[in-house]
Design an enzyme around this catalytic site. Structure first.
Site, mmCIF file in Angstrom:
data_model
loop_
_atom_site.group_PDB
_atom_site.id
_atom_site.type_symbol
_atom_site.label_atom_id
_atom_site.label_comp_id
_atom_site.label_asym_id
_atom_site.label_seq_id
_atom_site.Cartn_x
_atom_site.Cartn_y
_atom_site.Cartn_z
ATOM 1 N N ASP A 185 -1.002 3.660 -28.288
ATOM 2 C CA ASP A 185 -0.520 4.611 -27.284
ATOM 3 C C ASP A 185 0.933 4.985 -27.539
ATOM 4 O OD1 ASP A 185 -2.995 4.304 -26.196
ATOM 5 O OD2 ASP A 185 -2.343 3.148 -24.464
ATOM 6 N N SER A 233 1.516 5.445 -18.522
ATOM 7 C CA SER A 233 2.505 4.357 -18.574
ATOM 8 C C SER A 233 3.277 4.376 -19.882
ATOM 9 C CB SER A 233 1.818 3.002 -18.378
ATOM 10 O OG SER A 233 0.868 2.756 -19.393
#
Length: 388
Positions: A172, A127
């Site tokens: 991330d 994602s």
């Protein structure tokens, strides 16, 4: 699928014309789990697997999204960007576009085709890879590449937090944007100060093996947000005794002093993991710099045990694959990586033991769990970028 095949597919879907090409990597975290949102240190790196994106400008405000990984195609006008469950994966690009528009960046219509070779739901941040891909596309196509990387990183985190509803930390997005070839990033998630550490030089004839349990995970359907709430509750208690903004600002010694003021056992366990894990990251970074890979391996095992017993985010599949990994000769250390509740684990394995390691772990895991894991040996690569 290779890039040439992806270009052919773009032509089939959208017709011929000028195409620009982009790539956004996935990431793996060597150590430092569930502490990025607690202001701690992490040690991630970008991988050479990731998400490819082909794009062409349009003359209107429509954005057409297609993927070679999913049958679902999404079309949206940039004046009507709302989260819709039926749009599935398309909500991640929509979230990035929404916040870029909100912040006043230039944007117009586009035709976009994406394809990723990141295992979906494996905890390797597909994602965030997609989010940074879309942000870099908009930065390059409409804003002359002038938006600083750190602003894109924060924007993509905001999109995941507010548009998607997953209250992830910044690790991330940071690792995916700022990755460098053959480097891990020692990142202070509170200050965003960071340094690159060579990994290949210091691995002492070892290699990083990524192990997918094939138990799919979705953070917004897991207990991820619950863990964040528990940490917030702990922080509010400790603030009565220590002047801190996040849990990782207290040392192990300081935590031992204030623990008596926390009465819920589960909250004590969450904080103990966070505080000790933060120190493990610093110890691992130092050991890696010194080429002490055995020390790094021991810290990985300690990290997994803490995530299992204190933070309670592992589960049978992750515990099994780590357990059988540690039984194999040539395995220096192993642990779950990512948010947990399924997904991937990592192992540091001697180069001359890798084939035997993969065969034996695969066999034992299937015998105990009932289905096979997958293994990836991928290089450590650069961050999100346009391909020329």
């Amino acid at each position: 699928m290779d890039l040439c095949s992806l270009i052919d597919r773009f032509h089939e879907i959208y017709g011929f014309g000028e195409i620009r090409k982009f790539f956004s990597p996935s990431r793996v975290n060597l150590i430092g789990e569930h502490i990025d949102y607690n202001g701690g240190h992490v040690l991630p790196c970008a991988l050479e697997i990731g998400t490819y994106g082909l794009v062409r400008k349009r003359d209107d405000n429509n954005i057409r999204l297609a993927s070679e990984n999913f049958e679902l195609k999404v079309e949206v006008n940039i004046e009507d960007l709302k989260y819709k469950s039926q749009d599935g994966w398309g909500n991640y690009p929509k979230g990035v576009i929404y916040f870029m528009k909100q912040k006043g960046y230039r944007i117009s219509g586009m035709d976009i085709l994406v394809w990723g070779n990141i295992p979906n739901g494996a905890g390797l941040s597909s994602s965030a890879s997609l989010e940074l891909l879309i942000a870099e596309i908009i930065n390059s196509l409409f804003n002359d590449g002038r938006i600083p990387k750190i602003d894109l990183i924060k924007l993509c985190q905001e999109a995941e937090n507010e548009f998607i509803g997953v209250r992830c930390g910044i690790m991330d997005q940071f690792a995916i944007s700022m990755g460098k070839k053959d480097k891990v990033i020692l990142l202070d998630c509170s200050s965003l100060q960071f340094e690159y550490i060579d990994i290949n030089i210091n691995m002492n004839d070892c290699i990083l093996v990524i192990m997918n349990t094939n138990k799919r995970r979705k953070l917004n359907e897991s207990r991820y947000n619950e863990r964040r709430d528990e940490c917030k509750k702990a922080l509010n208690i400790i603030k009565n005794y220590k002047d801190i903004d996040n849990l990782c600002q207290i040392s192990i010694e300081e935590y031992e002093e204030v623990e008596k003021h926390i009465f819920e056992d589960c909250i004590k366990k969450r904080v103990r993991h966070v505080v000790y894990e933060n120190q493990r990251v610093l110890n691992a970074a130092e050991a890696l710099k010194n080429g002490d890979i055995n020390r790094v391996g021991k810290l990985l095992v300690e990290s997994h045990n803490s995530l299992k017993d204190l933070y309670e985010v592992t589960g049978n599949e992750l515990d099994t694959i780590v357990e059988v990994s540690l039984e194999q000769s040539g395995c220096i250390g192993a642990r779950m990586t990512g948010g947990g509740f399924g997904g991937c684990a990592i192992a540091i394995v001697k180069n001359d033991s890798v084939d035997n390691f993969i065969n034996k772990v695969g066999t034992l895991y299937k015998r105990k769990i009932g289905y096979s894991p997958e293994f990836y040996i991928t290089g450590i690569g650069h961050g999100t970028r346009e391909l020329f």
